[in-house]
Write an enzyme that holds these catalytic residues in place. Structure first.
Site, PDB file in Angstrom:
ATOM      1  N   ASP A 214       0.834  -1.197   0.000  1.00 45.19           N
ATOM      2  CA  ASP A 214       0.000   0.000   0.000  1.00 45.19           C
ATOM      3  C   ASP A 214       0.872   1.252   0.000  1.00 45.19           C
ATOM      4  O   ASP A 214       0.622   2.210  -0.741  1.00 45.19           O
ATOM      5  CB  ASP A 214      -0.916  -0.033   1.225  1.00 45.19           C
ATOM      6  CG  ASP A 214      -1.747   1.230   1.369  1.00 45.19           C
ATOM      7  OD1 ASP A 214      -2.514   1.550   0.454  1.00 45.19           O
ATOM      8  OD2 ASP A 214      -1.609   1.911   2.406  1.00 45.19           O
TER       9      ASP A 214
ATOM     10  N   GLU B 156      -1.762  -5.182  -4.116  1.00 44.12           N
ATOM     11  CA  GLU B 156      -0.787  -4.438  -3.313  1.00 44.12           C
ATOM     12  C   GLU B 156       0.284  -5.374  -2.752  1.00 44.12           C
ATOM     13  O   GLU B 156       1.457  -4.996  -2.658  1.00 44.12           O
ATOM     14  CB  GLU B 156      -1.502  -3.708  -2.182  1.00 44.12           C
ATOM     15  CG  GLU B 156      -2.381  -2.567  -2.682  1.00 44.12           C
ATOM     16  CD  GLU B 156      -3.115  -1.843  -1.581  1.00 44.12           C
ATOM     17  OE1 GLU B 156      -3.452  -0.655  -1.775  1.00 44.12           O
ATOM     18  OE2 GLU B 156      -3.358  -2.456  -0.521  1.00 44.12           O
TER      19      GLU B 156
END
Length: 236
Positions: free
Chosen positions: A53, A125
């Protein structure tokens, strides 16, 4: 260290990175539902998702800064939020073809988790993080460029409400806020159509229809902006 299975080699080709440590890719594809024993969250993709992320945000921020040299902080922030939101990451996961490679428990498999947006977004991610750990920031940048560049250059959805854009445009010219007028309503009760006009002093009004007053107002603002030659990339 075990060699990647043939299907993972195909996945590596699709994402454009051959792993020196193939276990990182395996971990990025591992859902908590398939992990047995202690500390299942640590041995699933969740830690990688956390790292990915932040790596994704860093790479995309740099891409935006370089691609839009005239954009102010607010616009860059809106573009960043659009590119790293759950829906966008899930779409990237589908482009990568991650779904068929997910390691899931029987229950998750039967419930359709391979197509679940939240899981796909997290795994996208996690893959970014796996590439980063395996090949460093340049490898992660190459991956993000490969799958996010087209979205960066052509956003999939509006970044700003056209009413907001029109209000800012009017304010920048010393004009009062736009005024919206209800012109009429037509159609049956279950499918009405509203017509709305937007007015600014000294300028011709613009009109548009919509299935609700709010939708009609947005359409009228977008029509006004288009007529005045204002860039409408961010308008609905």
């Amino acid at each position: 260290m075990s060699e990647p299975a043939p299907d993972l080699k195909q996945l590596e080709a699709r994402i454009g990175h051959v792993f020196a440590d193939s276990e990182l890719l395996v971990l990025a594809l591992t859902h908590i539902s398939v992990v047995k024993g202690s500390a299942p969250r640590v041995r699933s993709y969740q830690r990688l998702e956390f790292l990915g992320d932040h790596v994704l945000g860093s790479v995309v921020s740099h891409m935006l800064y370089s691609t839009f040299p005239q954009a102010e902080e607010g616009e860059l922030s809106r573009r960043l939020a659009e590119l790293v939101r759950e829906e966008a990451c899930a779409e990237v996961a589908q482009d990568m073809g991650l779904g068929p490679h997910l390691r899931l428990g029987p229950g998750e498999t039967q419930s359709g988790a391979r197509q679940r947006r939240a899981i796909l977004a997290d795994v996208a991610e996690a893959v970014v993080a796996a590439v980063y750990l395996d090949g460093g920031y340049p490898a992660a940048t190459a991956l993000v460029e490969r799958f996010w560049r087209s979205r960066l250059e052509a956003p999939r959805r509006p970044l700003r409400d056209p009413k907001t854009v029109l209000q800012e445009w009017a304010q920048g010219r010393g004009l009062p806020p736009p005024a919206y007028r209800d012109i009429g309503r037509s159609g049956p009760d279950h499918a009405p159509s509203f017509r709305v006009a937007v007015d600014l002093p000294g300028l011709k009004s613009a009109e548009a229809d919509g299935g609700s007053k709010q939708t009609a107002q947005k359409a009228a603002a977008a029509a006004f902006l288009a007529r005045e030659g204002v860039v409408t990339e961010n308008s609905e």
